[in-house]
Motif scaffolding. Structure first.
Motif, short mmCIF file in Angstrom:
data_model
loop_
_atom_site.label_atom_id
_atom_site.label_comp_id
_atom_site.label_asym_id
_atom_site.label_seq_id
_atom_site.Cartn_x
_atom_site.Cartn_y
_atom_site.Cartn_z
N PRO A 93 0.85 -1.19 0.00
CA PRO A 93 0.00 0.00 0.00
C PRO A 93 0.89 1.24 0.00
O PRO A 93 2.10 1.15 0.21
N ILE A 94 0.29 2.39 -0.23
CA ILE A 94 1.03 3.65 -0.15
C ILE A 94 0.15 4.67 0.58
O ILE A 94 -1.07 4.69 0.41
N SER A 95 0.78 5.45 1.42
CA SER A 95 0.09 6.50 2.17
C SER A 95 0.87 7.79 1.96
O SER A 95 2.10 7.80 2.08
N TYR A 96 0.16 8.87 1.60
CA TYR A 96 0.85 10.12 1.32
C TYR A 96 -0.01 11.34 1.63
O TYR A 96 -1.23 11.26 1.71
N ILE A 97 0.68 12.45 1.84
CA ILE A 97 0.04 13.75 2.01
C ILE A 97 0.24 14.53 0.71
O ILE A 97 1.33 14.53 0.15
#
Length: 117
Positions: A93-97
């Motif tokens: 998965p990827i999590s970003y602002i």
């Protein structure tokens, strides 16, 4: 009226902070994509550049047809006219602002904008 606003992250894949914090100069969102997922469209902007901070995971951005690999800790700036689409890696998965601001609007910053008492 208070001179600040505070909120928490919403449940779900995307939290937009513009309305929650009453932002007047930027749009900020927190985004999470499961492994193998992607933003379902290619897009660009008329005036706003985007700054991305990858919180965790890995994936890629396709910017003007070029693959840009991303992983936790990376920062990425994309100019308004660049066509972009984001993908989580097939195994992560990827999590970003994402911070969206009007390009070329920064006149003062850090200490030059501070009022020291």
């Amino acid at each position: 009226m208070k001179n600040y606003a505070k909120t928490g992250k919403s449940e779900g894949a995307r939290t937009e902070l513009h309305d929650k914090l009453g932002l007047t100069g930027a749009e900020i969102s927190i985004n999470e994509m499961p492994a193998g997922a992607s933003v379902p469209f290619i897009h660009s902007h008329k005036e706003n550049e985007e700054i991305y901070f990858i919180l965790s995971g890995k994936g890629k951005a396709v910017i003007d047809g070029e693959d840009v690999e991303l992983q936790g800790g990376d920062w990425l700036r994309v100019s308004p006219k660049a066509e972009r689409q984001f993908f989580a890696a097939s195994d992560s998965p990827i999590s970003y602002i994402c911070i969206q601001v009007k390009a070329n609007s920064l006149d003062t910053y850090t200490a030059s904008d501070a009022i020291i008492k």
